[in-house]
Design an enzyme around this catalytic site. Sequence first.
Site, PDB file in Angstrom:
ATOM      1  N   THR A 130      39.242  37.500  41.309  1.00 29.37           N
ATOM      2  CA  THR A 130      38.144  38.454  41.145  1.00 29.37           C
ATOM      3  C   THR A 130      36.853  37.655  41.098  1.00 29.37           C
ATOM      4  OG1 THR A 130      39.390  40.167  39.982  1.00 29.37           O
ATOM      5  CG2 THR A 130      37.101  39.970  39.386  1.00 29.37           C
ATOM      6  N   GLY A 160      43.249  48.146  40.248  1.00 25.67           N
ATOM      7  CA  GLY A 160      43.369  47.360  39.018  1.00 25.67           C
ATOM      8  C   GLY A 160      42.255  47.679  38.034  1.00 25.67           C
ATOM      9  N   ASP A 161      41.990  46.719  37.175  1.00 26.73           N
ATOM     10  CA  ASP A 161      40.979  46.919  36.132  1.00 26.73           C
ATOM     11  C   ASP A 161      39.553  46.810  36.646  1.00 26.73           C
ATOM     12  OD1 ASP A 161      41.657  44.130  36.594  1.00 26.73           O
ATOM     13  OD2 ASP A 161      40.191  43.674  35.031  1.00 26.73           O
ATOM     14  N   GLY A 183      45.372  42.805  36.360  1.00 22.56           N
ATOM     15  CA  GLY A 183      44.670  44.044  36.049  1.00 22.56           C
ATOM     16  C   GLY A 183      45.477  45.027  35.231  1.00 22.56           C
TER      17      GLY A 183
HETATM   18  N1  ASP Z   1      41.846  41.816  37.825  1.00 21.64           N
HETATM   19  C1  ASP Z   1      42.083  41.804  39.240  1.00 21.64           C
HETATM   20  C2  ASP Z   1      42.999  42.937  39.598  1.00 21.64           C
HETATM   21  O1  ASP Z   1      43.983  43.115  38.923  1.00 21.64           O
HETATM   22  C3  ASP Z   1      42.637  40.518  39.744  1.00 21.64           C
HETATM   23  C4  ASP Z   1      42.052  39.264  39.147  1.00 21.64           C
HETATM   24  O2  ASP Z   1      41.080  39.325  38.412  1.00 21.64           O
HETATM   25  O3  ASP Z   1      42.568  38.176  39.405  1.00 21.64           O
HETATM   26  O4  ASP Z   1      42.778  43.587  40.587  1.00 21.64           O
END
Ligand code: ASP
Length: 264
Positions: A130, A160-161, A183
Amino acid sequence: MTEASKARLEAGASALDIVEYAVAEMESSGLYVAGRGSAPNTAGYVELDASIMNGATREAGAVAAIVGVVNPIRVARRVMQATPHVMLAGHGALAFARKQGFEEVSDPGAYYVLPVGVYENEVHEQKHGTVGAVALDLSGGLAAATSTGGTFGKLEGRVGDSPMIGAGTWADDDIAISCTGTGEHIIRAGGAISVAHKVRAGATPEAAIDEMLAEVRRLGGDGGVIAVTPDGNIVMTYNSEGMKRASVSSDTPVSVATFEVGSH
Ligand code: ASP
């Protein structure tokens, strides 16, 4: 980009403009798992998530599972400013981006590249990444922005988050936060808003972030958080293997790291 962000802030740019700028630069670079550096889902095409929040006004915008735009973060900001909504997803998000004239990817096969440190044979593994930015401006304004290609090998439609306000991104008068990590675990751990609530209740940002990340770990994931508070305290901590990060302020030079400090 970190130096350029500093110069812009010193020239009076708003925190909101800076986090959008920094995240858009990282999306376009192809160096990280966001924008150009994203991998296709299991159906074979790239879906992206992004969100942005202005601390002082609590305005927020997001796009989820958007396809074919060069800078999802810019679309997220436009959702915030030009619609009564916080999030647009999928086809609707793309239709909105088109109507607003945002740049599209004309040849996905040629455009998307593997980010630094990811190899062809790993594309179907649970790799992820991210990009995020938090900023405090000269007038005391806080903002946060987050953008991602999500987890590699994700199911079509998986979100995701990162585009969820309160999970991957949060900004209010006390703190601006952007999260990275698995996430699903960040969402289930309460994410950014749980940090903000603890800070409002008197916890230090460091303690509040550690607590949230410990919960992510307890649930089986790992992650990292970048945050800034109105006194200029910058926190960048993680319990994943590493987290590429950079910081700068009016009284400290640019510092860049991937491992060590903050690792536990
Ligand atoms: N949080 C991100 C997601 O789950 C991935 C990441 O931050 O590595 O989409």
